[in-house]
Design a protein around this motif. Structure first.
Motif, PDB file in Angstrom:
ATOM      1  N   UNK A  57       0.668  -1.521   0.457  1.00 37.13           N
ATOM      2  CA  UNK A  57       0.026   0.385  -0.348  1.00 37.13           C
ATOM      3  C   UNK A  57       0.303   1.316  -0.259  1.00 37.13           C
ATOM      4  N   UNK A  58       2.327   1.295   0.706  1.00 37.30           N
ATOM      5  CA  UNK A  58       2.521   2.540   1.064  1.00 37.30           C
ATOM      6  C   UNK A  58       3.234   2.923  -0.106  1.00 37.30           C
ATOM      7  N   UNK A  59       4.212   1.363  -0.658  1.00 37.34           N
ATOM      8  CA  UNK A  59       5.632   2.198  -1.099  1.00 37.34           C
ATOM      9  C   UNK A  59       4.910   2.435  -2.867  1.00 37.34           C
ATOM     10  N   UNK A  60       3.367   2.273  -3.168  1.00 37.81           N
ATOM     11  CA  UNK A  60       2.419   1.595  -4.568  1.00 37.81           C
ATOM     12  C   UNK A  60       2.217   3.202  -4.097  1.00 37.81           C
ATOM     13  N   UNK A  61       1.173   4.154  -2.781  1.00 46.90           N
ATOM     14  CA  UNK A  61       1.249   4.763  -3.434  1.00 46.90           C
ATOM     15  C   UNK A  61       1.721   6.291  -3.555  1.00 46.90           C
ATOM     16  N   UNK A 227      -4.776  -2.268  -4.789  1.00 47.93           N
ATOM     17  CA  UNK A 227      -4.535  -2.337  -3.298  1.00 47.93           C
ATOM     18  C   UNK A 227      -5.072  -1.643  -2.273  1.00 47.93           C
ATOM     19  N   UNK A 228      -5.542  -1.112  -2.307  1.00 49.06           N
ATOM     20  CA  UNK A 228      -6.683  -0.518  -1.083  1.00 49.06           C
ATOM     21  C   UNK A 228      -8.114  -0.682  -1.500  1.00 49.06           C
ATOM     22  N   UNK A 229      -8.611  -1.044  -2.795  1.00 51.47           N
ATOM     23  CA  UNK A 229     -10.379  -2.297  -2.896  1.00 51.47           C
ATOM     24  C   UNK A 229      -9.757  -3.425  -1.961  1.00 51.47           C
ATOM     25  N   UNK A 230      -9.123  -4.250  -2.177  1.00 50.07           N
ATOM     26  CA  UNK A 230      -8.411  -5.918  -1.575  1.00 50.07           C
ATOM     27  C   UNK A 230      -8.698  -5.244  -0.141  1.00 50.07           C
ATOM     28  N   UNK A 231      -7.600  -4.440   0.442  1.00 49.53           N
ATOM     29  CA  UNK A 231      -7.257  -3.640   1.930  1.00 49.53           C
ATOM     30  C   UNK A 231      -8.830  -3.303   2.277  1.00 49.53           C
ATOM     31  N   UNK A 232      -9.684  -2.733   1.769  1.00 48.43           N
ATOM     32  CA  UNK A 232     -11.639  -1.968   2.615  1.00 48.43           C
ATOM     33  C   UNK A 232     -12.279  -3.921   2.127  1.00 48.43           C
ATOM     34  N   UNK A 234     -11.933  -7.309   1.161  1.00 49.35           N
ATOM     35  CA  UNK A 234     -11.879  -8.655   1.475  1.00 49.35           C
ATOM     36  C   UNK A 234     -11.506  -8.842   3.352  1.00 49.35           C
ATOM     37  N   UNK A 235     -11.916  -9.724   3.362  1.00 45.52           N
ATOM     38  CA  UNK A 235     -12.140 -10.006   4.861  1.00 45.52           C
ATOM     39  C   UNK A 235     -10.985 -11.360   5.975  1.00 45.52           C
ATOM     40  N   UNK A 236     -10.436 -11.583   4.673  1.00 47.83           N
ATOM     41  CA  UNK A 236      -9.491 -12.797   4.943  1.00 47.83           C
ATOM     42  C   UNK A 236      -8.050 -12.570   4.843  1.00 47.83           C
ATOM     43  N   UNK A 237      -6.692 -13.155   5.053  1.00 46.61           N
ATOM     44  CA  UNK A 237      -5.854 -13.224   5.185  1.00 46.61           C
ATOM     45  C   UNK A 237      -5.148 -11.761   4.728  1.00 46.61           C
ATOM     46  N   UNK A 238      -5.455 -12.120   3.148  1.00 47.62           N
ATOM     47  CA  UNK A 238      -4.315 -11.198   2.481  1.00 47.62           C
ATOM     48  C   UNK A 238      -5.173  -9.425   2.405  1.00 47.62           C
ATOM     49  N   UNK A 239      -6.926  -9.666   2.761  1.00 45.59           N
ATOM     50  CA  UNK A 239      -6.929  -7.971   2.889  1.00 45.59           C
ATOM     51  C   UNK A 239      -6.722  -7.463   4.578  1.00 45.59           C
ATOM     52  N   UNK A 240      -6.469  -8.539   4.949  1.00 40.74           N
ATOM     53  CA  UNK A 240      -6.179  -8.008   6.283  1.00 40.74           C
ATOM     54  C   UNK A 240      -4.964  -7.627   6.922  1.00 40.74           C
ATOM     55  N   UNK A 241      -4.258  -8.618   5.892  1.00 42.98           N
ATOM     56  CA  UNK A 241      -1.888  -7.636   5.676  1.00 42.98           C
ATOM     57  C   UNK A 241      -2.293  -6.552   4.993  1.00 42.98           C
ATOM     58  N   UNK A 242      -2.704  -6.366   3.954  1.00 39.62           N
ATOM     59  CA  UNK A 242      -2.793  -4.563   3.235  1.00 39.62           C
ATOM     60  C   UNK A 242      -3.229  -3.658   4.346  1.00 39.62           C
ATOM     61  N   UNK A 243      -4.832  -4.333   5.191  1.00 39.92           N
ATOM     62  CA  UNK A 243      -4.774  -2.907   5.946  1.00 39.92           C
ATOM     63  C   UNK A 243      -3.862  -2.976   7.129  1.00 39.92           C
ATOM     64  N   UNK A 244      -3.303  -3.977   7.679  1.00 36.07           N
ATOM     65  CA  UNK A 244      -2.454  -3.523   8.418  1.00 36.07           C
ATOM     66  C   UNK A 244      -0.780  -2.636   7.903  1.00 36.07           C
ATOM     67  N   UNK A 245      -0.798  -3.127   6.359  1.00 32.19           N
ATOM     68  CA  UNK A 245       0.091  -2.100   5.994  1.00 32.19           C
ATOM     69  C   UNK A 245      -0.205  -0.420   5.124  1.00 32.19           C
ATOM     70  N   UNK A 246      -1.448  -0.714   5.260  1.00 33.14           N
ATOM     71  CA  UNK A 246      -2.065   0.892   4.846  1.00 33.14           C
ATOM     72  C   UNK A 246      -1.999   1.391   6.160  1.00 33.14           C
ATOM     73  N   UNK A 247      -2.968   0.835   7.331  1.00 34.32           N
ATOM     74  CA  UNK A 247      -3.048   1.345   8.670  1.00 34.32           C
ATOM     75  C   UNK A 247      -1.705   2.149   9.632  1.00 34.32           C
ATOM     76  N   UNK A 248      -1.525   1.211   9.836  1.00 34.52           N
ATOM     77  CA  UNK A 248      -0.301   0.801  10.912  1.00 34.52           C
ATOM     78  C   UNK A 248       1.079   0.712  10.115  1.00 34.52           C
TER      79      UNK A 248
END
Length: 345
Positions: A57-61, A227-232, A234-248
């Motif tokens: 998320x951050x590297x692509x942004x 990336x942002x769409x999947x993070x928002x 997807x409720x699985x492991x992929x979405x959770x990991x992307x959301x972590x990269x986006x928020x944390x």
């Protein structure tokens, strides 16, 4: 942005490809080094391992912002077709370059992920991915009915020999199936991209540079949107990991390193595309592009071992690097040999 700003013209001609290849190499070394080191928890200020998906998320942004700044500050965006909306000129890529940009987005995402799979080295993944594109290049030239010169075939053959070590590694059970899937997506995207380049761009500098700008305007924004769409969603492991990269991740000590990855990724995208858009056949430009990245991967691996205690390149990887150096020599000298032959007849 002022309409009167002078548009920068990109270097073109027989020797420009080598300047672009050098830029590609210099950007790829820190990109591969930092991505691998961060995924292994070896960087100062970022002791924890960062999952490959979390980097995206951050590297692509950062890459998208870097692209917009580069095209805007240089005035290159004016090369793209445009429409006026409420008095504002907006560049609008053509349908074919939109598709090419989508493929480039897939390449960006799979390349970053490639260096984060546990049990695989930078060079092994690069040899599989780069070597696969070497195989694709003459196929695209054949379909596009482009002439392939003798030195391109030799350069292709030498570069393809470097693939042998990776192919043996691919048979090793330690290479995870997700890593092989990553390579497959990467190669499929490259086939479509090279085919579109051959049909629309590899003819004269203005067409190539226009194509370059249009593709750049599409690639990283689409990658970021996915990336942002999947993070928002997807409720699985992929979405959770992307959301972590986006928020944390932005609040961690790894942020500066991830920003560096994004900037270097965009630089490799710029220089790598300009190498591929050289007017000569894909069987020439692709080995130049691939050889630059393989050499960069070897240097990144060596620096990782020397500075941060990573694994050193093995003998097979060093032999592969030597083969691509020989390929570069053949590709650099081949056109000059032909010119001298033509002058003497």
């Amino acid at each position: 942005m002022s309409e009167g700003r002078t548009t920068v013209r990109l270097p073109s001609g027989e020797h420009a490809i080598w300047a672009y290849a050098a830029g590609y190499f210099l950007a790829y070394v820190p990109y591969g080094l930092v991505t691998k080191a961060l995924s292994e928890g070896r960087l100062p200020g970022a002791p924890e391992r960062v999952a490959g998906l979390a980097l995206l998320p951050i590297s692509t942004a950062v890459s998208a912002i870097g692209m917009l700044v580069f095209l805007g500050a240089s005035g290159l965006w004016k090369l793209a077709p445009s429409v006026r909306v409420a008095g504002i000129t907006i560049p609008v890529p053509r349908r074919a370059t939109l598709l090419s940009g989508v493929c480039t987005a897939a390449i960006v995402l799979t390349t970053t992920l490639a260096y984060t799979f546990e049990g695989t080295s930078i060079v092994a993944m690069m040899l599989m991915m780069r070597g696969g594109v070497l195989v694709i290049a003459p196929i695209v030239d054949l379909v596009s009915r482009r002439r392939v010169r003798w030195y391109s075939w030799i350069g292709l053959g030498l570069s393809a020999l470097a693939l042998g070590d990776a192919l043996l590694g691919a048979l090793d059970a330690r290479i995870a199936p997700p890593a092989l899937l990553d390579v497959a997506v990467y190669l499929g995207a490259y086939f479509v991209r090279l085919r579109l380049m051959s049909r629309l761009a590899k003819s004269e500098p203005d067409a190539s540079h226009r194509y370059f700008v249009e593709e750049q305007l599409v690639a990283t924004p689409i990658a970021l949107a996915v990336i942002v769409a999947v993070a928002l969603l997807d409720r699985g492991a992929v979405g959770a990991t992307l959301a972590h990269g986006l928020v944390d991740l932005p609040r961690s000590g790894a942020l500066g390193w991830v920003v560096l990855i994004g900037l270097c990724s965009q630089a490799t995208g710029i220089f790598g595309a300009l190498v591929l858009l050289d007017a000569r056949e894909n069987t020439f430009s692709v080995p130049v592009n691939r050889a630059s990245s393989i050499l960069a991967g070897v240097l990144a691996t060596a620096l990782l071992a020397w500075l941060l205690g990573g694994a050193t390149p093995d003998r097979g990887e060093l032999i592969g690097a030597a083969l691509v150096v020989l390929a570069i020599v053949v590709l650099a000298l081949g056109p000059r040999i032909d010119q001298r032959r033509a002058a003497s007849t």
